[in-house]
Design a protein around this motif. Structure first.
Motif, PDB file in Angstrom:
ATOM      1  N   PHE A  76     -11.729  19.636   1.362  1.00 18.40           N
ATOM      2  CA  PHE A  76     -11.498  20.656   2.385  1.00 18.40           C
ATOM      3  C   PHE A  76     -12.759  21.481   2.597  1.00 18.40           C
ATOM      4  O   PHE A  76     -13.335  22.027   1.657  1.00 18.40           O
ATOM      5  N   GLY A  77     -13.171  21.598   3.848  1.00 17.17           N
ATOM      6  CA  GLY A  77     -14.307  22.447   4.200  1.00 17.17           C
ATOM      7  C   GLY A  77     -15.631  21.738   4.119  1.00 17.17           C
ATOM      8  O   GLY A  77     -15.747  20.626   3.595  1.00 17.17           O
ATOM      9  N   PRO A  78     -16.678  22.372   4.643  1.00 15.73           N
ATOM     10  CA  PRO A  78     -18.001  21.737   4.685  1.00 15.73           C
ATOM     11  C   PRO A  78     -18.664  21.588   3.320  1.00 15.73           C
ATOM     12  O   PRO A  78     -19.527  20.721   3.137  1.00 15.73           O
ATOM     13  N   SER A  79     -18.292  22.426   2.358  1.00 18.75           N
ATOM     14  CA  SER A  79     -18.879  22.355   1.004  1.00 18.75           C
ATOM     15  C   SER A  79     -17.751  22.403  -0.025  1.00 18.75           C
ATOM     16  O   SER A  79     -17.515  23.437  -0.659  1.00 18.75           O
ATOM     17  N   PRO A  80     -17.044  21.280  -0.205  1.00 17.52           N
ATOM     18  CA  PRO A  80     -15.861  21.299  -1.076  1.00 17.52           C
ATOM     19  C   PRO A  80     -16.190  21.631  -2.528  1.00 17.52           C
ATOM     20  O   PRO A  80     -17.148  21.101  -3.101  1.00 17.52           O
ATOM     21  N   LEU A  81     -15.405  22.506  -3.103  1.00 23.13           N
ATOM     22  CA  LEU A  81     -15.525  22.809  -4.526  1.00 23.13           C
ATOM     23  C   LEU A  81     -15.054  21.617  -5.345  1.00 23.13           C
ATOM     24  O   LEU A  81     -14.176  20.858  -4.910  1.00 23.13           O
ATOM     25  N   PRO A  82     -15.582  21.427  -6.549  1.00 20.38           N
ATOM     26  CA  PRO A  82     -15.124  20.326  -7.413  1.00 20.38           C
ATOM     27  C   PRO A  82     -13.785  20.664  -8.068  1.00 20.38           C
ATOM     28  O   PRO A  82     -13.719  21.152  -9.196  1.00 20.38           O
ATOM     29  N   THR A  83     -12.721  20.433  -7.340  1.00 20.03           N
ATOM     30  CA  THR A  83     -11.383  20.712  -7.842  1.00 20.03           C
ATOM     31  C   THR A  83     -10.408  19.748  -7.182  1.00 20.03           C
ATOM     32  O   THR A  83     -10.820  18.850  -6.445  1.00 20.03           O
ATOM     33  N   TYR A  84      -9.134  19.915  -7.467  1.00 22.26           N
ATOM     34  CA  TYR A  84      -8.075  19.146  -6.806  1.00 22.26           C
ATOM     35  C   TYR A  84      -7.259  20.101  -5.941  1.00 22.26           C
ATOM     36  O   TYR A  84      -7.134  21.292  -6.267  1.00 22.26           O
ATOM     37  N   ILE A  85      -6.709  19.586  -4.850  1.00 20.97           N
ATOM     38  CA  ILE A  85      -5.934  20.417  -3.939  1.00 20.97           C
ATOM     39  C   ILE A  85      -4.643  19.706  -3.541  1.00 20.97           C
ATOM     40  O   ILE A  85      -4.545  18.482  -3.625  1.00 20.97           O
ATOM     41  N   GLY A  86      -3.685  20.488  -3.072  1.00 25.00           N
ATOM     42  CA  GLY A  86      -2.446  19.942  -2.525  1.00 25.00           C
ATOM     43  C   GLY A  86      -2.471  20.066  -1.017  1.00 25.00           C
ATOM     44  O   GLY A  86      -1.955  21.027  -0.450  1.00 25.00           O
ATOM     45  N   ARG A  87      -3.105  19.114  -0.354  1.00 27.85           N
ATOM     46  CA  ARG A  87      -3.313  19.149   1.095  1.00 27.85           C
ATOM     47  C   ARG A  87      -2.206  18.375   1.813  1.00 27.85           C
ATOM     48  O   ARG A  87      -1.866  17.261   1.410  1.00 27.85           O
ATOM     49  N   VAL A  88      -1.652  18.960   2.869  1.00 31.82           N
ATOM     50  CA  VAL A  88      -0.609  18.291   3.647  1.00 31.82           C
ATOM     51  C   VAL A  88      -1.255  17.208   4.502  1.00 31.82           C
ATOM     52  O   VAL A  88      -2.134  17.489   5.325  1.00 31.82           O
ATOM     53  N   GLN A  89      -0.817  15.979   4.291  1.00 33.42           N
ATOM     54  CA  GLN A  89      -1.407  14.829   4.974  1.00 33.42           C
ATOM     55  C   GLN A  89      -1.178  14.899   6.481  1.00 33.42           C
ATOM     56  O   GLN A  89      -0.071  15.163   6.951  1.00 33.42           O
ATOM     57  N   GLY A  90      -2.239  14.650   7.251  1.00 34.50           N
ATOM     58  CA  GLY A  90      -2.120  14.517   8.693  1.00 34.50           C
ATOM     59  C   GLY A  90      -2.000  15.812   9.459  1.00 34.50           C
ATOM     60  O   GLY A  90      -1.754  15.788  10.675  1.00 34.50           O
ATOM     61  N   LEU A  91      -2.196  16.951   8.797  1.00 36.77           N
ATOM     62  CA  LEU A  91      -2.042  18.221   9.489  1.00 36.77           C
ATOM     63  C   LEU A  91      -3.073  18.389  10.604  1.00 36.77           C
ATOM     64  O   LEU A  91      -2.810  19.012  11.629  1.00 36.77           O
ATOM     65  N   GLU A  92      -4.252  17.798  10.401  1.00 37.45           N
ATOM     66  CA  GLU A  92      -5.298  17.890  11.421  1.00 37.45           C
ATOM     67  C   GLU A  92      -4.914  17.158  12.703  1.00 37.45           C
ATOM     68  O   GLU A  92      -5.404  17.493  13.782  1.00 37.45           O
ATOM     69  N   GLU A  93      -4.057  16.145  12.584  1.00 43.39           N
ATOM     70  CA  GLU A  93      -3.647  15.387  13.764  1.00 43.39           C
ATOM     71  C   GLU A  93      -2.471  16.037  14.492  1.00 43.39           C
ATOM     72  O   GLU A  93      -2.068  15.577  15.568  1.00 43.39           O
ATOM     73  N   GLN A  94      -1.933  17.103  13.907  1.00 46.57           N
ATOM     74  CA  GLN A  94      -0.822  17.804  14.536  1.00 46.57           C
ATOM     75  C   GLN A  94      -1.353  18.745  15.627  1.00 46.57           C
ATOM     76  O   GLN A  94      -2.511  19.138  15.617  1.00 46.57           O
ATOM     77  N   ALA A  95      -0.511  19.095  16.556  1.00 41.63           N
ATOM     78  CA  ALA A  95      -0.864  20.074  17.578  1.00 41.63           C
ATOM     79  C   ALA A  95       0.400  20.801  18.002  1.00 41.63           C
ATOM     80  O   ALA A  95       1.485  20.214  18.062  1.00 41.63           O
ATOM     81  N   LEU A  96       0.263  22.073  18.282  1.00 43.38           N
ATOM     82  CA  LEU A  96       1.411  22.819  18.790  1.00 43.38           C
ATOM     83  C   LEU A  96       1.711  22.385  20.217  1.00 43.38           C
ATOM     84  O   LEU A  96       0.805  22.024  20.965  1.00 43.38           O
ATOM     85  N   PRO A  97       2.978  22.403  20.613  1.00 43.97           N
ATOM     86  CA  PRO A  97       3.306  22.120  22.014  1.00 43.97           C
ATOM     87  C   PRO A  97       2.551  23.070  22.947  1.00 43.97           C
ATOM     88  O   PRO A  97       2.208  24.202  22.572  1.00 43.97           O
ATOM     89  N   GLU A  98       2.294  22.627  24.157  1.00 44.42           N
ATOM     90  CA  GLU A  98       1.512  23.398  25.111  1.00 44.42           C
ATOM     91  C   GLU A  98       2.060  24.810  25.301  1.00 44.42           C
ATOM     92  O   GLU A  98       1.301  25.777  25.463  1.00 44.42           O
TER      93      GLU A  98
END
Length: 394
Positions: free
Chosen positions: A38-60
């Protein structure tokens, strides 16, 4: 306290969208944690990221509310048919009689971070982020209030990691006082740089998957999640119930728990008292269990002193990480799933138990008939909340 029915509930985490995905991950002991990307300079750790959230979009229709936190809220709201059930409650009781009680620790701060990183030459936010609705703490409530059409009390709680446990207590009070007839409660928090680097500055972030209650634990993994529940005075007999809640604010330290767990004890005792239960009637405890050194030491020691050996206890943060303002409701949903499925999860990733742990804390999952579950949420600054749930009649 008269029990309150929980007539619908859902959670979306790094384990997947909705209750079925979460229960499957719990049952199969499949973690949603992954190396941090996550992010331009990821920290060396583990995260619980929701898959595919970037491909989601709010309705118009809701595009003015566009940001990562509100996208996750929309994704979670549409899981398990929750949006339809919530709207049906608004139609049934009237928009003025339904409360919307939400929780978040960071709101849409990710959008503000992005805006500052893309300032124009005249030091203004870029044009696509000149939307005030995503740059204030009530962004989540503003968005969901419009989506759901509620006109009753609309509150956003931000008490760090106890936030979305406290909304259950708020709902019960408003229902008991007759201010509302139903409450939609929820919690949403998304990953952002402020949180990741802030916890890293406190030296609390683990470079490996978190190991709650393990003597070799090295800290927390941060995650993101959305969870919602519909609370009503009366429900079908098979609906689970909120039996009791307890809150405290010991204000011992900005980021360290009271060494004897004073605030945590007060919250647990108050929850049991409101539920009319003794400690030996609790079948399962979902611990706050962040996998930080002090939290696990204090909470495990408190559970060992307060509860009999027959009570099962665990932290489930090894599945989705610490979801901060969403942790309370996500772990409430885990308790409800545990009661329904007769499954007491263990501590995922942990290999052994710290000597301070009593026999209550288990590493492995156990199948057993569960009737009463307790969920603990303890936040920075000594903001503590505990909830007691009862399985519906079968």
């Amino acid at each position: 306290m008269q029990p309150v029915s929980i007539t619908a509930y859902t959670a979306t985490t790094a384990c997947g969208v909705g209750r079925s995905a979460l229960l499957q991950a719990l049952t199969n002991r499949q973690t949603g944690l992954r190396p941090n990307d996550f992010g331009p300079s990821p920290l060396p750790t583990y995260i619980g990221r929701v898959q595919g959230l970037e491909e989601q979009a709010l309705p118009e229709a809701w595009s003015v509310h566009e940001c990562r936190n509100n996208r996750l809220a929309w994704l979670g709201l549409n899981a398990d048919n929750f949006l339809e059930q919530a709207k049906a409650a608004v139609a049934r009781y009237g928009a003025d009689r339904v409360g919307l009680l939400l929780a978040t620790s960071t709101a849409s701060i990710g959008a503000s971070e992005e805006a500052y990183s893309r300032l124009t030459e005249d030091k203004r936010f870029p044009e696509d982020l000149r939307r005030s609705t995503v740059h204030h703490p009530h962004s989540l409530g503003d968005f969901l209030g419009r989506v759901l059409g509620t006109r009753g009390p609309c509150l956003t709680t931000a008490t760090a990691c106890s936030s979305s446990a406290k909304v259950f207590a708020q709902a019960e009070r408003l229902l008991r006082l007759g201010v509302i007839d139903a409450a939609i409660v929820g919690g949403v928090d998304t990953l952002c740089g402020s949180v990741l680097f802030g916890f890293n500055a406190l030296e609390l972030v683990s470079p490996e998957p978190c190991r709650p209650c393990d003597p070799a634990r090295r800290g927390i993994n941060l995650g993101e999640a959305a969870g919602f529940a519909l609370l009503e005075r009366d429900g079908a007999p098979d609906a689970p119930r909120l039996l009791g809640w307890g809150e405290s604010s010991d204000a011992h330290h900005m980021s360290t728990p009271h060494p004897e767990g004073l605030g945590a004890r007060l919250a647990i005792e108050a929850a049991l008292a409101r539920a009319g239960l003794s400690a030996d009637q609790v079948d399962y405890i979902n611990m706050h269990g962040t996998a930080s050194q002090k939290n696990d030491e204090v909470e495990a020691g408190l559970i060992a002193r307060m509860f009999p050996a027959t009570t099962r206890a665990s932290s489930t943060k090894g599945w989705m990480g610490h979801t901060l303002g969403a942790a309370g409701i996500v772990e409430a949903v885990i308790c409800l799933l545990a009661l329904e499925a007769g499954l007491a999860p263990g501590c995922l990733n942990s290999q052994s138990l710290d000597p301070v742990c009593g026999p209550q804390i288990r590493l492995d999952n156990e199948h057993a008939p569960l009737r009463i579950a307790l969920s603990n949420s303890f936040g920075f600054g000594g903001n503590n909340a505990s909830l007691v749930f009862q399985r519906g009649q079968v």
